[in-house]
Design a protein around this motif. Structure first.
Motif, PDB file in Angstrom:
ATOM      1  N   ALA A 114       0.834  -1.205   0.000  1.00 51.02           N
ATOM      2  CA  ALA A 114       0.000   0.000   0.000  1.00 51.02           C
ATOM      3  C   ALA A 114       0.865   1.250   0.000  1.00 51.02           C
ATOM      4  N   ARG A 115       1.925   1.249   0.821  1.00 49.88           N
ATOM      5  CA  ARG A 115       2.844   2.399   0.829  1.00 49.88           C
ATOM      6  C   ARG A 115       3.522   2.561  -0.524  1.00 49.88           C
ATOM      7  N   LEU A 116       3.996   1.448  -1.065  1.00 52.21           N
ATOM      8  CA  LEU A 116       4.696   1.481  -2.348  1.00 52.21           C
ATOM      9  C   LEU A 116       3.790   2.023  -3.441  1.00 52.21           C
ATOM     10  N   ARG A 117       2.581   1.511  -3.529  1.00 50.95           N
ATOM     11  CA  ARG A 117       1.662   1.944  -4.577  1.00 50.95           C
ATOM     12  C   ARG A 117       1.250   3.393  -4.394  1.00 50.95           C
ATOM     13  N   GLY A 118       1.112   3.820  -3.147  1.00 55.23           N
ATOM     14  CA  GLY A 118       0.790   5.225  -2.899  1.00 55.23           C
ATOM     15  C   GLY A 118       1.892   6.148  -3.373  1.00 55.23           C
ATOM     16  N   ARG A 119       3.130   5.790  -3.091  1.00 57.26           N
ATOM     17  CA  ARG A 119       4.257   6.620  -3.525  1.00 57.26           C
ATOM     18  C   ARG A 119       4.372   6.648  -5.041  1.00 57.26           C
ATOM     19  N   LEU A 120       4.142   5.504  -5.665  1.00 56.22           N
ATOM     20  CA  LEU A 120       4.206   5.453  -7.122  1.00 56.22           C
ATOM     21  C   LEU A 120       3.102   6.290  -7.746  1.00 56.22           C
ATOM     22  N   GLU A 121       1.929   6.255  -7.156  1.00 54.41           N
ATOM     23  CA  GLU A 121       0.822   7.062  -7.664  1.00 54.41           C
ATOM     24  C   GLU A 121       1.134   8.553  -7.540  1.00 54.41           C
ATOM     25  N   ASP A 122       1.802   8.942  -6.463  1.00 59.41           N
ATOM     26  CA  ASP A 122       2.154  10.349  -6.255  1.00 59.41           C
ATOM     27  C   ASP A 122       3.093  10.876  -7.332  1.00 59.41           C
ATOM     28  N   ARG A 123       3.936   9.981  -7.862  1.00 56.69           N
ATOM     29  CA  ARG A 123       4.922  10.427  -8.856  1.00 56.69           C
ATOM     30  C   ARG A 123       4.589   9.894 -10.255  1.00 56.69           C
ATOM     31  N   ALA A 124       3.330   9.545 -10.489  1.00 58.63           N
ATOM     32  CA  ALA A 124       2.941   8.863 -11.728  1.00 58.63           C
ATOM     33  C   ALA A 124       3.244   9.671 -12.980  1.00 58.63           C
ATOM     34  N   SER A 125       3.231  10.980 -12.899  1.00 59.17           N
ATOM     35  CA  SER A 125       3.443  11.792 -14.101  1.00 59.17           C
ATOM     36  C   SER A 125       4.908  12.120 -14.346  1.00 59.17           C
ATOM     37  N   GLY A 126       5.784  11.751 -13.418  1.00 57.34           N
ATOM     38  CA  GLY A 126       7.189  12.119 -13.546  1.00 57.34           C
ATOM     39  C   GLY A 126       7.956  11.206 -14.475  1.00 57.34           C
ATOM     40  N   PRO A 127       9.089  11.667 -15.009  1.00 58.32           N
ATOM     41  CA  PRO A 127       9.912  10.839 -15.898  1.00 58.32           C
ATOM     42  C   PRO A 127      10.773   9.852 -15.117  1.00 58.32           C
ATOM     43  N   SER A 128      11.195   8.812 -15.791  1.00 55.57           N
ATOM     44  CA  SER A 128      12.109   7.820 -15.248  1.00 55.57           C
ATOM     45  C   SER A 128      13.089   7.426 -16.341  1.00 55.57           C
ATOM     46  N   VAL A 129      14.241   6.921 -15.945  1.00 58.38           N
ATOM     47  CA  VAL A 129      15.200   6.340 -16.884  1.00 58.38           C
ATOM     48  C   VAL A 129      15.175   4.830 -16.682  1.00 58.38           C
ATOM     49  N   VAL A 130      14.869   4.104 -17.759  1.00 58.89           N
ATOM     50  CA  VAL A 130      14.672   2.658 -17.676  1.00 58.89           C
ATOM     51  C   VAL A 130      15.552   1.976 -18.712  1.00 58.89           C
ATOM     52  N   SER A 131      16.412   1.075 -18.250  1.00 58.64           N
ATOM     53  CA  SER A 131      17.211   0.261 -19.163  1.00 58.64           C
ATOM     54  C   SER A 131      16.536  -1.083 -19.340  1.00 58.64           C
ATOM     55  N   GLY A 132      16.140  -1.373 -20.555  1.00 56.95           N
ATOM     56  CA  GLY A 132      15.487  -2.635 -20.867  1.00 56.95           C
ATOM     57  C   GLY A 132      15.219  -2.688 -22.354  1.00 56.95           C
ATOM     58  N   SER A 133      14.832  -3.848 -22.828  1.00 56.91           N
ATOM     59  CA  SER A 133      14.602  -4.039 -24.249  1.00 56.91           C
ATOM     60  C   SER A 133      13.122  -4.239 -24.536  1.00 56.91           C
ATOM     61  N   PRO A 134      12.640  -3.865 -25.703  1.00 64.37           N
ATOM     62  CA  PRO A 134      11.233  -4.116 -26.054  1.00 64.37           C
ATOM     63  C   PRO A 134      10.908  -5.598 -25.954  1.00 64.37           C
ATOM     64  N   GLY A 135       9.733  -5.888 -25.393  1.00 60.97           N
ATOM     65  CA  GLY A 135       9.331  -7.275 -25.233  1.00 60.97           C
ATOM     66  C   GLY A 135       9.473  -7.782 -23.812  1.00 60.97           C
ATOM     67  N   ARG A 136       9.620  -6.861 -22.847  1.00 58.90           N
ATOM     68  CA  ARG A 136       9.782  -7.234 -21.437  1.00 58.90           C
ATOM     69  C   ARG A 136      10.952  -8.184 -21.220  1.00 58.90           C
ATOM     70  N   MET A 137      12.093  -7.761 -21.728  1.00 60.24           N
ATOM     71  CA  MET A 137      13.324  -8.510 -21.492  1.00 60.24           C
ATOM     72  C   MET A 137      14.453  -7.496 -21.389  1.00 60.24           C
ATOM     73  N   GLY A 138      15.391  -7.767 -20.499  1.00 59.54           N
ATOM     74  CA  GLY A 138      16.491  -6.834 -20.321  1.00 59.54           C
ATOM     75  C   GLY A 138      17.821  -7.548 -20.327  1.00 59.54           C
ATOM     76  N   GLY A 139      18.819  -6.846 -19.815  1.00 57.63           N
ATOM     77  CA  GLY A 139      20.154  -7.410 -19.769  1.00 57.63           C
ATOM     78  C   GLY A 139      21.169  -6.451 -20.359  1.00 57.63           C
ATOM     79  N   VAL A 140      22.410  -6.865 -20.308  1.00 59.57           N
ATOM     80  CA  VAL A 140      23.536  -6.067 -20.780  1.00 59.57           C
ATOM     81  C   VAL A 140      24.333  -6.899 -21.767  1.00 59.57           C
ATOM     82  N   SER A 141      24.764  -6.287 -22.857  1.00 55.39           N
ATOM     83  CA  SER A 141      25.612  -6.957 -23.841  1.00 55.39           C
ATOM     84  C   SER A 141      27.064  -6.566 -23.596  1.00 55.39           C
ATOM     85  N   TYR A 142      27.943  -7.555 -23.472  1.00 54.90           N
ATOM     86  CA  TYR A 142      29.360  -7.314 -23.215  1.00 54.90           C
ATOM     87  C   TYR A 142      30.192  -7.854 -24.375  1.00 54.90           C
ATOM     88  N   ALA A 143      31.410  -7.316 -24.513  1.00 57.58           N
ATOM     89  CA  ALA A 143      32.368  -7.915 -25.434  1.00 57.58           C
ATOM     90  C   ALA A 143      32.731  -9.303 -24.925  1.00 57.58           C
TER      91      ALA A 143
END
Length: 413
Positions: A114-143
Motif C-alpha cells: 500500500a505504501r509502495l503503490r501510494g508513492r508510485l501514484e504520487d509520482r505517476a506523471s514524472g519521468p524515469s530512466v529505464v534500461s530494458g529491451s522491447p518485449g519485457r526482457m532486459g540485460g547487458v551486452s558485453y564484449a
C-alpha cells in the motif's frame, strides 16, 4: 560514435569512453553486433524494429575501449506516463497482479505494498530512466573477451551515465528491468553496490525441450493432465483446424486484426494502422529470425503466434485470436501456442522455448517453469522505498515458488 562521448580514466593503460544515443539508428550495426547478447531482444535488428513501441525517448548506452572497440551496450529509455506500461515504473513496480493469497501469507506485505503503490501514484506523471529491451526482457551486452574486471568497469560507467541523465531530466527513478535472475552476476554486483534494490517484477515462463517426441512430453504429466491434453489435441484436429508455419511475411492486415482482438481483451491500447506499421518494421529489420504459426479453418485465420528464433532457443512473442470463432471449444490457445510449436521444436532440436510473462498458472500447467525477471531500482537515498521493494520481492518469490510446486511435472524425458 556521436558527440556525447566522455572519457573516464579507470587506471587502465588507456581510457574508456561512454556514449549515449538518442536514436538507435545512429549506432553502427557492426559495432553493436560485435557484442555478445544475452538474448535476441538485445540484438540490433530487434531493437531497431521494436524500440518505438516503448513510446519513450531512447538513451542507448555504449562503452568503447581505447581503440573505439565495443565493450558494452545497454538499451535505455526516458519514459513517463505516456510510455508503454511495462516501462513506466509508476505502473510496473505497483505489481497489480500479485495474488491476495501470497500478499496475505507474507508478514507486513499488505501495508508495504500500500505504501509502495501510494508513492508510485504520487509520482505517476514524472519521468524515469529505464534500461530494458522491447518485449519485457532486459540485460547487458558485453564484449566476449572482456574480463570480469573489465565488465565491472564498463558497467559502472554505463550506470553512472544513466544516473547522470536521470538527474539532468529530473527523473526520480533509474531502473534496469526484466533481467533474468542469476543470468548476470556482474550486473547484480555492480548495481547493488551503486545503491540499487533488486526486486522480482514477474517471471519468464521457460520450457526446456528435453524430449525426443511429443509422447515424451506427455509422459511428463500425471494421468489426468495427460488425458486432458490428448482430448484438447483431438478436439482441435476434429474441428478441421490446421496450423501453417510462415516467416515474418505472414504478418498482414488480417493477422493485425486478430492481434487487436487479443490486446483489447486485456485492455491494452490497440490501433490497426499502428499495428500494420509495426509489422512493416519487423519485416524490414527482423526478417528470417521470426517464425509465425497461423491456425486456419477453411482458409480463415483463427489465430496466430510469433516466435523469435535465437539459435536453439525460441522466444514467444505476440499472438492474436478470433474470439468469435469458438476458440475455447477447440482449445485454440493450447494447440497453437503450445502443442504444435512443441512438436516442431522437438523435431528441429530446439533446446528451449521462453513463453515470457503472464498467465503463469496456465503456462506452468503445460510444462513451463517460472524464472524471475528482476528490476534493479536505484534507492540509494531512500531506505523506506528499498524496504518496501524488498517485501514485494519476497511476495513474488513466494508466489512463483507456490506455482512451481503446484505444477511440478513427473519425468522430463
Amino acid at each position: 560514435m556521436d558527440s556525447s562521448g566522455r572519457d573516464f580514466d579507470q587506471g587502465a593503460p588507456s581510457a574508456l569512453t561512454v556514449h549515449s544515443y538518442s536514436d538507435p539508428a545512429e549506432i553502427s550495426r557492426e559495432w553493436w553486433e560485435s557484442l555478445s547478447h544475452p538474448s535476441a531482444y538485445l540484438g540490433f535488428d530487434w531493437l531497431r524494429a521494436r524500440s518505438a513501441t516503448i513510446h519513450g525517448k531512447p538513451r542507448f548506452i555504449g562503452v568503447a575501449g581505447p581503440d573505439g572497440e565495443a565493450l558494452l551496450g545497454a538499451p535505455a529509455f526516458l519514459t513517463d506516463s505516456s510510455s508503454h506500461p511495462a516501462y513506466d515504473p509508476a505502473r510496473f513496480l505497483g505489481m497489480a497482479d500479485l495474488p491476495e493469497e501470497d500478499i496475505a501469507a507474507e508478514p507486513g506485505a499488505a501495508a508495504a505494498l500500500a505504501r509502495l503503490r501510494g508513492r508510485l501514484e504520487d509520482r505517476a506523471s514524472g519521468p524515469s530512466v529505464v534500461s530494458g529491451s522491447p518485449g519485457r526482457m532486459g540485460g547487458v551486452s558485453y564484449a566476449g573477451a572482456l574480463s570480469p574486471e573489465g565488465r565491472r568497469d564498463a558497467l559502472g560507467l554505463a550506470a553512472a551515465e544513466l544516473e547522470r541523465q536521470a538527474e539532468a531530466a529530473s527523473a526520480e527513478l533509474v531502473c534496469w528491468v526484466y533481467v533474468i535472475e542469476d543470468a548476470d552476476g556482474t550486473a547484480d554486483t555492480v548495481l547493488r553496490e551503486r545503491g540499487y534494490t533488486r526486486v522480482s517484477v514477474g517471471a519468464d515462463c521457460h520450457l526446456p525441450i528435453t524430449w525426443d517426441s511429443f509422447d515424451g512430453y506427455l509422459r511428463g504429466f500425471g494421468a489426468k493432465r495427460r488425458r486432458s491434453i490428448q482430448r484438447e489435441v483431438r478436439a482441435f484436429t476434429e474441428a478441421g483446424v490446421t496450423v501453417e508455419r510462415h516467416g515474418v511475411e505472414a504478418l498482414d492486415r488480417e493477422l493485425a486484426g486478430l492481434e487487436l482482438q487479443w490486446r483489447r481483451k486485456y485492455d491494452r491500447k490497440a490501433d490497426l494502422e499502428a499495428t500494420v506499421s509495426d509489422y512493416r518494421e519487423l519485416r524490414e529489420h527482423v526478417g528470417d529470425a521470426m517464425t509465425v504459426f497461423v491456425a486456419r479453418r477453411q482458409g480463415r485465420a483463427l489465430g496466430f503466434v510469433t516466435f523469435i528464433e535465437d539459435g536453439p532457443v525460441w522466444w514467444a512473442r505476440f499472438p492474436g485470436f478470433d474470439y468469435s470463432a469458438g476458440s475455447e471449444d477447440i482449445y485454440l490457445y493450447f494447440n497453437l501456442v503450445f502443442y504444435h510449436p512443441i512438436r516442431v521444436a522437438i523435431g528441429e532440436g530446439i533446446s528451449s522455448i521462453s513463453y515470457s510473462m503472464g498467465s503463469y498458472e496456465t503456462k506452468c500447467s503445460r510444462g513451463c517453469s517460472p524464472r524471475h525477471l528482476l528490476a534493479y531500482v536505484r534507492t540509494a537515498d531512500d531506505a523506506s522505498l528499498a524496504a518496501d521493494l524488498e517485501v514485494a520481492d519476497r511476495v513474488q518469490h513466494r508466489r512463483f515458488d507456490r506455482i512451481a510446486r503446484a505444477h511440478t511435472h513427473r519425468g522430463r524425458g
